[in-house]
Enzyme design. Structure first.
Site, PDB file in Angstrom:
ATOM      1  CG  PHE A 136      -3.750  -0.809   7.570  1.00  0.00           C
ATOM      2  CD1 PHE A 136      -4.882  -1.480   7.126  1.00  0.00           C
ATOM      3  CD2 PHE A 136      -3.763  -0.263   8.843  1.00  0.00           C
ATOM      4  CE1 PHE A 136      -6.013  -1.602   7.927  1.00  0.00           C
ATOM      5  CE2 PHE A 136      -4.883  -0.367   9.653  1.00  0.00           C
ATOM      6  CZ  PHE A 136      -6.015  -1.042   9.193  1.00  0.00           C
ATOM      7  CG  ASP A 213       2.151  -3.724   8.791  1.00  0.00           C
ATOM      8  OD1 ASP A 213       1.796  -4.834   9.227  1.00  0.00           O
ATOM      9  OD2 ASP A 213       1.454  -2.691   8.902  1.00  0.00           O
ATOM     10  CE1 TYR A 238      -6.029  -6.816  14.781  1.00  0.00           C
ATOM     11  CE2 TYR A 238      -4.734  -6.085  16.660  1.00  0.00           C
ATOM     12  CZ  TYR A 238      -5.257  -5.843  15.402  1.00  0.00           C
ATOM     13  OH  TYR A 238      -5.016  -4.657  14.774  1.00  0.00           O
ATOM     14  CE  LYS A 239      -4.632  -7.658  10.843  1.00  0.00           C
ATOM     15  NZ  LYS A 239      -5.988  -7.123  10.885  1.00  0.00           N
ATOM     16  NE  ARG A 387      -9.797  -7.973   4.690  1.00  0.00           N
ATOM     17  CZ  ARG A 387      -9.072  -7.306   5.584  1.00  0.00           C
ATOM     18  NH1 ARG A 387      -7.965  -6.705   5.193  1.00  0.00           N
ATOM     19  NH2 ARG A 387      -9.453  -7.225   6.825  1.00  0.00           N
TER      20      ARG A 387
END
Length: 414
Positions: A136, A213, A238-239, A387
């Site tokens: 990322f 991660d 927050y996912k 996605r």
């Protein structure tokens, strides 16, 4: 989700989405989440999870009682320890981490910076950081900045963007020069699920530290950080942990390493004597030393509700439904989108896949705008990737089917 349902999910047509929902033992939990009348199919739960209905009264109570009535007394009564107690609960339910090793603190970027710097500082005779070239952007940017700051060399692993990093990749680059290896457990692009245990063993065989991660796996892919010997980990909330936009990240540091690591952002909340107002900084013992400033107490509240729901559902059942949902998406993509020229850029094996599916087509940038207008909300990743993010506790098979069919119709018109 039982094994039969999971195994059959890849072979059912659209008409059977309802049957899958009826067979899903977690189906009733989707009603626990706030729904928007403007959204027909939410397929981006791996970017921002839906809020839970119970969170609104929790926040009201917090404002009126914990904050409004107890005021500053709440620091002594609960808030001061909240980053550690909530961290312990997250560690136990989601990470496979014993108490005293997880803290809720800053943003993902800041937590990664702290732990990367602490790790390379603990290996002062080593000169290299290893990471892959498809990690990322935050991870890559941070490592580039820290390498420049500390005079270190980056050793890049070049990977296929439709898969990810393997143990063999790591074995080929680690050496006595390696201070730290930084990898994502689930690739944000392809959803490739790395073999955390095997790679951690490989990194340790070279005497280096590893930082994982967990942003795209925490709350949806079971991990055993303690059992697998992981050194460090960071993840957002927050996912799949549904903490809300900007909710604070977590950091994990194995207990055996905590006294060796010195994080670079010294603040009063990380001091051994927080209220001593000492002349010089002395880091606290344990995970408090990885806190810097005043913790975002209010922003931690929504995650408490999601952890309750994860405990109720059980992480193995969540993983089973995640596999079933991604297999369903792959089957729909093969039926609906591949004939339109799309390709599936996510591993077909469930053992190598997280909880999203990446599909490629040169016109998907145009599709995403039209889909969002209609309340079909997938995600787009440059240059051509659609996605489909599947948060198992808030997503139904019918919702997925509706969204995938409409994406096909939009693509066909282009």
């Amino acid at each position: 989700m039982n094994a039969e349902t999971t195994a059959n999910a890849s072979s059912v047509p659209r008409s059977n989405a309802g049957a899958l929902d009826r067979a899903d033992p977690l189906a009733s939990l989707t009603s626990r989440f706030v729904e928007s009348p403007e959204v027909t199919s939410y397929l981006d739960g791996n970017s921002l999870g839906r809020p839970l209905r119970v969170t609104s009264p929790r926040l009201t109570h917090f404002i009126e009682q914990d904050w409004g009535s107890r005021l500053i007394r709440s620091w002594d009564e609960e808030w001061f320890e909240r980053p550690l107690t909530l961290g312990d609960r997250l560690g136990a339910l989601v990470l496979g981490a014993g108490e005293g090793q997880t803290v809720i603190a800053d943003s993902t970027t800041v937590m990664l910076y702290k732990l990367i710097r602490a790790a390379v500082g603990a290996r002062p005779t080593r000169t290299e950081i290893v990471l892959d070239d498809d990690n990322f952007p935050t991870d890559r940017f941070l490592v580039e900045g820290i390498a420049r700051e500390c005079g270190l060399t980056i050793r890049w692993i070049s990977v296929d963007r439709d898969s990810g990093v393997t143990r063999d990749h790591v074995a080929a680059v680690v050496s006595e020069r390696t201070a730290l290896v930084l990898l994502s457990h689930v690739s944000y692009r392809s959803a490739f699920l790395a073999d955390m245990q095997a790679i951690t063993e490989e990194v340790h065989s070279a005497g280096a530290l590893v930082l994982w991660d967990l942003c795209h796996s925490a709350g949806v892919v079971p991990t055993e950080l303690d059992h697998w010997g992981v050194d460090l980990a960071v993840g957002c909330t927050y996912k799949y942990l549904n903490g809300g936009p900007g909710s604070p990240a977590f950091g994990y540091v194995a207990k055996r390493l905590q006294h060796q690591l010195e994080q670079p952002i010294w603040g009063w909340m990380g001091a051994q004597d927080v209220f001593g107002m000492r002349e010089e900084f002395e880091p606290a013992h344990g995970m408090r030393r990885f806190i810097s400033g005043t913790p975002p107490v209010l922003a931690m509240m929504p995650m408490c509700d999601m952890l309750d729901l994860i405990e109720e559902a059980g992480l193995p059942a969540i993983r089973n439904k995640s596999i079933a949902l991604t297999e369903f998406v792959i089957s729909l993509a093969e039926e609906l989108l591949v004939p339109e020229g799309a390709s599936i850029a996510t591993p077909r094996s469930a053992a190598e896949r997280g909880s999203h599916v990446m599909i490629r087509h040169e016109r998907f940038r145009d599709v995403i705008g039209a889909a969002w207008v209609e309340g079909i909300i997938p995600d787009f990743r440059n240059p051509d990737g659609l996605r489909i993010g599947l948060s198992p506790l808030s997503t139904s098979f019918e919702e997925v089917s509706v969204g995938m069919h409409r994406i096909r119709e939009i693509l066909a018109t282009l």
